[in-house]
Design a protein around this motif. Structure first.
Motif, PDB file in Angstrom:
ATOM      1  N   GLU A   1       0.737  -1.143   0.007  1.00  0.00           N
ATOM      2  CA  GLU A   1       0.172  -0.026  -0.099  1.00  0.00           C
ATOM      3  C   GLU A   1       0.977   1.177   0.020  1.00  0.00           C
ATOM      4  O   GLU A   1       0.539   2.148  -0.847  1.00  0.00           O
ATOM      5  CB  GLU A   1      -1.001  -0.145   1.302  1.00  0.00           C
ATOM      6  CG  GLU A   1      -1.834   1.209   1.402  1.00  0.00           C
ATOM      7  CD  GLU A   1      -3.125   0.943   0.464  1.00  0.00           C
ATOM      8  OE1 GLU A   1      -3.314   0.085  -0.027  1.00  0.00           O
ATOM      9  OE2 GLU A   1      -3.495   2.125   0.290  1.00  0.00           O
TER      10      GLU A   1
ATOM     11  N   ILE B   1       3.275  -3.545   8.106  1.00  0.00           N
ATOM     12  CA  ILE B   1       2.462  -2.342   8.413  1.00  0.00           C
ATOM     13  C   ILE B   1       3.220  -1.054   8.778  1.00  0.00           C
ATOM     14  O   ILE B   1       2.895  -0.106   8.377  1.00  0.00           O
ATOM     15  CB  ILE B   1       1.593  -2.825   9.758  1.00  0.00           C
ATOM     16  CG1 ILE B   1       0.829  -3.893   9.506  1.00  0.00           C
ATOM     17  CG2 ILE B   1       0.759  -1.694  10.172  1.00  0.00           C
ATOM     18  CD1 ILE B   1      -0.562  -3.968   9.425  1.00  0.00           C
ATOM     19  N   ALA B   2       4.459  -1.424   9.183  1.00  0.00           N
ATOM     20  CA  ALA B   2       5.220  -0.261   9.631  1.00  0.00           C
ATOM     21  C   ALA B   2       5.662   0.653   8.198  1.00  0.00           C
ATOM     22  O   ALA B   2       5.483   1.558   8.174  1.00  0.00           O
ATOM     23  CB  ALA B   2       6.605  -0.443  10.408  1.00  0.00           C
ATOM     24  N   MET B   3       5.779  -0.393   7.057  1.00  0.00           N
ATOM     25  CA  MET B   3       6.244   0.302   5.751  1.00  0.00           C
ATOM     26  C   MET B   3       5.085   0.785   5.093  1.00  0.00           C
ATOM     27  O   MET B   3       5.092   1.803   4.427  1.00  0.00           O
ATOM     28  CB  MET B   3       6.657  -0.799   4.835  1.00  0.00           C
ATOM     29  CG  MET B   3       8.053  -1.335   5.432  1.00  0.00           C
ATOM     30  SD  MET B   3       9.309  -0.217   5.254  1.00  0.00           S
ATOM     31  CE  MET B   3       9.397   0.055   3.276  1.00  0.00           C
TER      32      MET B   3
ATOM     33  N   ILE C   1       2.886   2.856   7.168  1.00  0.00           N
ATOM     34  CA  ILE C   1       2.821   4.164   7.538  1.00  0.00           C
ATOM     35  C   ILE C   1       4.111   4.911   7.279  1.00  0.00           C
ATOM     36  O   ILE C   1       3.804   6.273   6.787  1.00  0.00           O
ATOM     37  CB  ILE C   1       2.952   3.753   9.211  1.00  0.00           C
ATOM     38  CG1 ILE C   1       1.902   3.101   9.676  1.00  0.00           C
ATOM     39  CG2 ILE C   1       3.126   5.253   9.640  1.00  0.00           C
ATOM     40  CD1 ILE C   1       1.920   2.912  11.212  1.00  0.00           C
ATOM     41  N   PHE C   2       5.278   4.428   6.871  1.00  0.00           N
ATOM     42  CA  PHE C   2       6.534   5.036   6.473  1.00  0.00           C
ATOM     43  C   PHE C   2       6.277   5.192   5.012  1.00  0.00           C
ATOM     44  O   PHE C   2       6.455   6.531   4.729  1.00  0.00           O
ATOM     45  CB  PHE C   2       7.751   4.110   6.621  1.00  0.00           C
ATOM     46  CG  PHE C   2       9.003   4.688   6.133  1.00  0.00           C
ATOM     47  CD1 PHE C   2       9.603   5.821   7.102  1.00  0.00           C
ATOM     48  CD2 PHE C   2       9.704   4.300   4.978  1.00  0.00           C
ATOM     49  CE1 PHE C   2      10.773   6.264   6.419  1.00  0.00           C
ATOM     50  CE2 PHE C   2      10.835   4.996   4.693  1.00  0.00           C
ATOM     51  CZ  PHE C   2      11.472   6.017   5.514  1.00  0.00           C
TER      52      PHE C   2
ATOM     53  N   GLY D   1       3.462   8.101   4.685  1.00  0.00           N
ATOM     54  CA  GLY D   1       4.107   9.141   4.968  1.00  0.00           C
ATOM     55  C   GLY D   1       5.218  10.044   4.146  1.00  0.00           C
ATOM     56  O   GLY D   1       4.981  11.141   3.800  1.00  0.00           O
ATOM     57  N   LEU D   2       5.988   9.002   3.551  1.00  0.00           N
ATOM     58  CA  LEU D   2       6.982   9.780   2.720  1.00  0.00           C
ATOM     59  C   LEU D   2       6.462  10.089   1.239  1.00  0.00           C
ATOM     60  O   LEU D   2       6.727  11.068   0.938  1.00  0.00           O
ATOM     61  CB  LEU D   2       8.049   8.560   2.445  1.00  0.00           C
ATOM     62  CG  LEU D   2       9.251   8.894   2.145  1.00  0.00           C
ATOM     63  CD1 LEU D   2      10.037   9.877   3.148  1.00  0.00           C
ATOM     64  CD2 LEU D   2      10.296   7.751   1.801  1.00  0.00           C
TER      65      LEU D   2
ATOM     66  N   PHE E   1       3.156  11.211   0.943  1.00  0.00           N
ATOM     67  CA  PHE E   1       2.490  12.469   1.508  1.00  0.00           C
ATOM     68  C   PHE E   1       3.317  13.717   1.450  1.00  0.00           C
ATOM     69  O   PHE E   1       3.384  14.850   1.050  1.00  0.00           O
ATOM     70  CB  PHE E   1       1.569  12.530   2.429  1.00  0.00           C
ATOM     71  CG  PHE E   1       0.557  11.302   2.485  1.00  0.00           C
ATOM     72  CD1 PHE E   1       0.041  10.813   1.122  1.00  0.00           C
ATOM     73  CD2 PHE E   1      -0.115  10.660   3.426  1.00  0.00           C
ATOM     74  CE1 PHE E   1      -0.752  10.023   0.964  1.00  0.00           C
ATOM     75  CE2 PHE E   1      -0.793   9.927   3.475  1.00  0.00           C
ATOM     76  CZ  PHE E   1      -1.352   9.177   1.968  1.00  0.00           C
ATOM     77  N   PHE E   2       4.521  13.265   2.042  1.00  0.00           N
ATOM     78  CA  PHE E   2       5.791  14.395   2.388  1.00  0.00           C
ATOM     79  C   PHE E   2       6.167  15.092   1.276  1.00  0.00           C
ATOM     80  O   PHE E   2       6.283  16.183   0.966  1.00  0.00           O
ATOM     81  CB  PHE E   2       6.632  13.921   3.320  1.00  0.00           C
ATOM     82  CG  PHE E   2       7.671  14.887   3.847  1.00  0.00           C
ATOM     83  CD1 PHE E   2       7.430  15.280   5.003  1.00  0.00           C
ATOM     84  CD2 PHE E   2       8.825  15.239   2.976  1.00  0.00           C
ATOM     85  CE1 PHE E   2       8.475  16.472   5.466  1.00  0.00           C
ATOM     86  CE2 PHE E   2       9.717  16.009   3.626  1.00  0.00           C
ATOM     87  CZ  PHE E   2       9.428  16.720   4.793  1.00  0.00           C
TER      88      PHE E   2
ATOM     89  N   LYS F   1       3.616  16.470  -1.598  1.00  0.00           N
ATOM     90  CA  LYS F   1       2.893  17.881  -1.443  1.00  0.00           C
ATOM     91  C   LYS F   1       2.927  18.848  -2.263  1.00  0.00           C
ATOM     92  O   LYS F   1       2.019  19.515  -2.780  1.00  0.00           O
ATOM     93  CB  LYS F   1       3.389  18.433   0.107  1.00  0.00           C
ATOM     94  CG  LYS F   1       2.560  19.568   0.534  1.00  0.00           C
ATOM     95  CD  LYS F   1       1.434  19.046   1.612  1.00  0.00           C
ATOM     96  CE  LYS F   1       0.721  19.917   2.195  1.00  0.00           C
ATOM     97  NZ  LYS F   1      -0.480  19.223   2.936  1.00  0.00           N
TER      98      LYS F   1
END
Lengths: 369, 312
Positions: free
Chosen positions: B47, B101-103, B105-106, B109-110, B112-113, B116
């Motif tokens: 994802e 799951i951690a990947m 989130i990471f 996040g990356l 979206f960051f 932007k």
């Protein structure tokens, strides 16, 4: 003696080392994107933990994480990997809103709140209990089935909120009718923190005692350690699986109830804002220990709470906290592989051990040449 | 919707077009997950890979003006995330589901960051191959625009099937996934095979992201993926770890997704979201029917999900 203090020191050093390492990595990341890492650390500290007024934001975010974390931590003791936290949370929130709206103001608010909590817990419990049942009686992989149940729950939420339960006045963001104000969970006196925090802490403490100090928990751990041994010992493995999964799901369902009854006031898509996946990571980072989950939830809650500050003071996108959260979890997961590997914490081989016996005839190393 | 002019005839047309459009990301992600799982590891983090791929494809296409560079960048960014997953999930005592799951989130996040700045500008989209003649109704023309990425996916599926069946490397991957002990006895490095499988699978998933941002819906927003990456895990089970079946399953899932909007365009609004959930319910139903406590799923790699550590 020295062996045990070394091991204790190791179990302190590795988690803190992981935290420091992830801070350093995050600092590098911030530095690369043009923000002063030290200033960012300071801002996160102030926004998440530094003052009582801001620490309350952390507490508010930590409450659902604790409850959602238990949804993964409890079945993990049975050797099951459940990732259906999000779904159970959503279903719990929906059931709570439905109950709260049905009861309305016809009965005292306390009864409405208790009703909402029970409805949320039962709904969430059935959701994950089903995954446990499928696992034991149909051998359906619980990780996959709970993942699928997440999507089914979210679709159900969107369907109900966009149709049968929709408040016509909620145009931009379809929502249910709002709960009556008197039925909302109030704040703990003297704070902005709602009572959901207490639910979370109590649930974690109960879970800890249930797993570590009762026969039930012992049976669950035996079944998780060696299912064949548990069967031979006559433990009802199937029943244990379903009950533990039900309890796990009811914790996540309660998290959903807390979110709607203390924060949102309605059920809408804001219910799935990531407490589900956050909870999974909390459970893994806490090694599925409910008491450790309280601490980890506070830590993650603080990171999440600092998002707004980072956006305002450093012009960093709000996704920065996601990057930080992801980094922390990745490093913490990696740190688990370091136990027993760091030379300093290795137990010194005892000198008094008998020298290895001389090789018996016929077992000399074969020299090929 | 363009289908309005065609009335009810627009429904099958919209479904056919939606199947191709919506099925393309599913196709790449599921082929990637299939390759990963054949080697015995699960990657739930696709994802995040998908989002990262969508973002890098869009960003690079906007900056360079060439969408094909974007597709390449999407694949490479996917492979980098895959390398993290592959390395981390093979460490002792590290659970691959948790790393996944951690990947998520990471990776998200990356994405979206870094993404932007690319939310506003419009990037060059991938060209489409038009099969319709100019005399046809505009809705038909729109439906017959086929993306080269879809054709690429169509080609990769049988290629992967052949790769698993008939090549030496395909045999290595199957051996590592089915019985790591036998693979080790063959002198195959389990770590390397899994690492390469996960990286290649993530490369494909990254291209799936490019299909989202450069083909359909053809924008970059933070909500562009509606869980296609996580769904890939279910889809691969649905397809019984068979690349050709992944192709049919992706089309089915893509079609199911387009059913809701297609019906909505002719005025049926009830149950829109329930149609979206149809693939998940179907997968769960099939798992319940076909699983049994007495045998494992047909086609499942033997070592999948077990904590077999290979550091040979």
């Amino acid at each position: 003696m020295s062996a045990s203090w070394r091991r204790k020191l190791e179990s302190l050093f590795i988690p803190f080392g992981a935290l420091v390492a992830s801070l350093v990595l995050f600092g590098v990341f911030c530095g690369l994107s043009g923000a002063n890492p030290l200033a960012v650390y300071g801002a996160i500290w102030r926004a998440g933990f530094g003052q009582w007024s801001t620490f309350q934001n952390t507490l508010i975010r930590a409450a659902p994480l604790m409850l959602s974390g238990l949804c993964t931590a409890l079945p993990a003791r049975l050797g099951l990997v459940i990732i259906g936290n999000e779904g159970a949370l959503v279903i719990g929130g929906l059931a709570a809103v439905a109950t709260g709206l049905t009861l309305g103001t016809s009965v005292p608010p306390l009864m409405v709140q208790v009703g909402m909590a029970i409805a949320g817990m039962i709904a969430g419990g059935i959701w994950i209990g089903a995954a446990g049942w499928l696992r034991h009686y149909r051998a359906v992989n619980e990780t996959i089935s709970s993942l699928l149940l997440n999507y089914i729950a979210i679709a159900l939420l969107n369907h109900l909120v966009g149709g049968p339960m929709k408040d016509p006045s909620s145009l931009n963001k379809p929502s249910t009718f709002p709960l009556a104000d008197v039925n909302m969970l109030s704040s703990i006196p003297g704070t902005r923190v709602h009572w959901g925090l207490l639910y979370g802490v109590i649930a974690c403490v109960i879970a800890y005692f249930l797993i570590q100090r009762t026969t039930f928990g012992f049976s669950a751990r035996v079944a998780g350690g060696n299912i064949r041994a548990a069967r031979v010992a006559g433990l009802p493995v199937g029943k244990l699986t379903v009950i533990v999964c039900f309890l796990a799901g009811s914790c996540a369902g309660l998290a959903g109830m807390v979110e709607v009854a203390a924060v949102q006031g309605v059920a809408n898509e804001s219910l799935n804002v990531g407490y589900g996946y956050g909870g999974i990571m909390v459970a893994f980072a806490a090694h599925h220990n409910p008491l450790a989950a309280i601490l980890i939830s506070l830590l993650v809650g603080g990171i999440l709470a600092s998002g707004g500050t980072l956006q305002r003071s450093f012009a960093l996108p709000d996704a920065t906290v996601l990057v930080f959260e992801g980094l922390v979890f990745l490093v913490v997961l990696f740190s688990d592989s370091l136990y027993g590997k760091l030379p300093f914490f290795k137990e010194k081989p005892t000198i008094t051990s008998s020298p290895s016996p001389p090789p018996s005839p016929g077992q000399e190393p074969v020299v090929t040449g | 919707m363009a289908t309005e002019a065609l009335g009810w005839w627009g429904v099958p047309l919209a479904i056919a077009a939606g199947t191709m459009r919506g099925g393309t990301p599913f196709l790449f992600v599921s082929l990637g997950e299939c390759l990963t799982e054949k080697s015995g590891k699960i990657n739930l983090g696709l994802e995040g890979t998908l989002l990262m791929g969508a973002m890098s494809a869009y960003g690079v296409s906007y900056l360079t003006g060439s969408p094909w560079f974007g597709v390449l960048a999407a694949g490479l960014s996917g492979a980098v995330l895959g390398a993290i997953h592959g390395w981390l999930s093979q460490q002792p005592r590290v659970n691959d589901v948790a790393v996944g799951i951690a990947m998520i989130i990471f990776g998200s996040g990356l994405a979206f960051f870094l993404g932007k700045p690319f939310i506003q500008p419009s990037a060059t989209q991938l060209p489409t191959i038009n099969l319709a003649s100019s005399g046809m109704a505009p809705a038909v023309q729109a439906a017959l625009q086929i993306s080269p990425l879809f054709l690429l996916g169509l080609a990769i599926a049988p290629l992967m099937q052949w790769f698993f069946r008939s090549t030496r490397w395909g045999l290595f991957i199957r051996a590592v996934g089915d019985s790591p002990e036998a693979a080790r006895a063959m002198g195959v490095s389990i770590f390397k095979v899994r690492m390469l499988s996960i990286m290649a699978g993530s490369f494909l998933a990254g291209i799936g992201g490019a299909a989202l941002s450069l083909y359909y819906p053809g924008v970059w927003t933070e909500r562009i993926s509606s869980g296609q990456g996580l769904m890939a895990v279910a889809l691969v089970i649905f397809a019984r770890w068979n690349p050709m079946a992944c192709l049919w399953a992706s089309l089915l899932f893509g079609g199911a997704q387009s059913l809701g909007p297609a019906l909505q365009s002719v005025g049926i609004r009830e149950g829109y979201y329930l149609f979206n959930a149809a693939p998940y319910i179907l997968t769960l139903f099939i798992m319940v029917v076909t699983c049994s406590p007495r045998r494992s799923l047909v086609g499942a790699p033997g070592a999948l999900g077990t904590d077999s550590q290979g550091r040979a």
